[in-house]
Motif scaffolding. Structure first.
Motif, PDB file in Angstrom:
ATOM      1  N   VAL A 119       0.829  -1.222   0.000  1.00 58.37           N
ATOM      2  CA  VAL A 119       0.000   0.000   0.000  1.00 58.37           C
ATOM      3  C   VAL A 119       0.864   1.274   0.000  1.00 58.37           C
ATOM      4  O   VAL A 119       0.397   2.322  -0.463  1.00 58.37           O
ATOM      5  CB  VAL A 119      -1.030   0.064   1.166  1.00 58.37           C
ATOM      6  CG1 VAL A 119      -2.166  -0.908   0.964  1.00 58.37           C
ATOM      7  CG2 VAL A 119      -0.377  -0.120   2.520  1.00 58.37           C
ATOM      8  N   VAL A 266      -6.284  -0.983   6.192  1.00 57.28           N
ATOM      9  CA  VAL A 266      -5.552  -1.521   5.035  1.00 57.28           C
ATOM     10  C   VAL A 266      -5.935  -2.986   4.899  1.00 57.28           C
ATOM     11  O   VAL A 266      -6.223  -3.642   5.901  1.00 57.28           O
ATOM     12  CB  VAL A 266      -4.023  -1.385   5.304  1.00 57.28           C
ATOM     13  CG1 VAL A 266      -3.206  -2.248   4.372  1.00 57.28           C
ATOM     14  CG2 VAL A 266      -3.586   0.079   5.216  1.00 57.28           C
ATOM     15  N   TYR A 293      -7.362   1.738   2.442  1.00 57.48           N
ATOM     16  CA  TYR A 293      -6.246   1.648   1.502  1.00 57.48           C
ATOM     17  C   TYR A 293      -6.141   0.212   1.013  1.00 57.48           C
ATOM     18  O   TYR A 293      -5.767  -0.682   1.781  1.00 57.48           O
ATOM     19  CB  TYR A 293      -4.946   2.086   2.176  1.00 57.48           C
ATOM     20  CG  TYR A 293      -5.020   3.508   2.684  1.00 57.48           C
ATOM     21  CD1 TYR A 293      -4.701   4.580   1.854  1.00 57.48           C
ATOM     22  CD2 TYR A 293      -5.452   3.781   3.984  1.00 57.48           C
ATOM     23  CE1 TYR A 293      -4.798   5.884   2.307  1.00 57.48           C
ATOM     24  CE2 TYR A 293      -5.552   5.082   4.445  1.00 57.48           C
ATOM     25  CZ  TYR A 293      -5.224   6.130   3.600  1.00 57.48           C
ATOM     26  OH  TYR A 293      -5.321   7.420   4.044  1.00 57.48           O
TER      27      TYR A 293
END
Ligand code: KG4
Ligand code: ZN
Length: 341
Positions: A119, A266, A293
């Motif tokens: 990411v 994430v 994300y």
């Protein structure tokens, strides 16, 4: 700082050149999927031999695409744990030897830390702390990433990883290897409410979960249908299975968000490519006002770009290896895989 990184923990031989942990100068992935598909799963010895054959070619291609010679790299990194030991040893030893020959630092990288770092390549503004749902072929965990090299496991699977469950169910449904993408595709047109599948609850451990009961339920459904000569609705079973996996993972992440008060989430690992999981996480983020994300699909599976990104932060933290560096089949994400002695 430009790091040449190598990944060989499972069935992809990969090399990349990454600048300052955030910019991909090149990324080459040589997959062995076609070879292992013949056997219905990864054959470890074949994987090691294929890595041995591919690693120099893949590295040369990564350097060439980055427009660099090997003497221009500032450090060499390689995945050193966890994974198939024979496969890991090829990349780790090649990377260490190349660094030794070039007289450059060698940076050993934990594979799952690398998956998270994917990411950083897609979102230049993202910095820890954040909560991560890791869903790969070998790992399923909820991890608090405190800083680039500090990780705290909040919960995880008691048995199979999410990807492992996908691959086993795919085998039962006869869709081949690797199972995840094929189940995802099959599920697109299926009715997710048709089959009632079990959801795990672990007493006194609300962030832990299990996939073995779910996997067994699908196997039993398939066998019963076969014995009775009934046709199985494969699309609906794939969709029901995807929903059950999502309903196992996403509420745990939600609970972890509520417990930690974090605002950034994430998802990382091969299963982060799953369309149902991505949609459910997008809904969760919208509902709770979180920033989500997700790695782009090209960075969800194994690659060396993510290893080069994490290697930069390991280097900054002083986690460089010596010529004694080894590879390890298992290592928790919080463990430092660097051999300093
Ligand atoms: O992270 P990864 O590439 O390798 C490991 O570190 O384990 O994950 C591979 C796993 C495999 O189990 C594969 O079936 C699964 O990720 N996978 C998916 C999808 N794409 C890959 N699972 C569900 N849906 C997908 N679209
Ligand atoms: Zn992986």
């Amino acid at each position: 700082m430009r790091i040449l990184s190598i990944e060989s923990s499972c069935d992809e031989t990969a090399a990349a050149v990454i600048e300052d942990g955030r910019t991909i100068l090149s990324s080459v992935v040589d997959t062995q999927i076609e070879t292992h598909a013949l056997y219905g799963g990864v054959v470890p010895e074949i994987a090691s031999r294929r890595h041995t054959e591919a690693v120099v070619r893949v590295t040369e291609e990564a350097l060439q695409r980055a427009g660099m010679t090997k003497n221009e790299v500032d450090a060499v990194a390689a995945t050193c744990a966890p994974g198939l030991i024979g496969a890991l040893l090829v990349g780790a030893n090649f990377g260490k030897s190349l660094a030794f020959a070039l007289q450059k630092p060698f940076v050993p990288v934990h594979h799952i830390r690398g998956h998270i770092a994917a990411v950083y390549l897609a979102y230049p503004e993202l910095k820890p702390p954040f909560l991560t749902l890791i869903a790969s072929g070998g790992h399923s965990q909820i991890v608090m990433v405190r800083d680039y090299t500090t990780f705290e496991i909040l919960g995880g699977t008691r048995d199979d990883a999410a990807g492992e469950a996908f691959d086993k169910v795919a085998r039962v449904l006869g869709v081949g290897y690797p199972g995840g993408p094929k189940i995802d595709e099959l599920a697109q047109t299926g009715d997710p409410t048709k089959y009632k599948l079990p959801h795990s609850q672990i007493k006194d451990a609300p962030l832990d979960f299990s996939f073995s009961g779910l996997k067994t339920a699908v196997i039993n459904l398939a066998h019963n249908a076969e014995q009775k000569g009934e046709a199985l609705d494969r699309e609906a079973l794939a969709a029901s299975f995807c929903r059950a996996v999502v309903d196992t993972l996403v509420p745990r992440l939600e609970l972890a968000v509520k417990q930690s008060g974090g605002k950034n989430i994430v998802c990382a690992g091969g299963v982060a490519a799953n369309s149902f999981l991505r949609a459910a996480l997008t809904d969760l983020a919208a509902r709770l006002g979180l920033a989500l994300y997700l790695p782009p699909l090209s960075l969800c599976g194994d690659n060396a770009a993510m290893i080069g990104s994490q290697a930069y932060y390991e280097f900054l933290a002083g986690n460089t290896g010596t010529t004694l560096q080894n590879a390890f089949a298992t290592a928790e994400i919080g463990e430092n895989v660097c051999i300093k002695r």
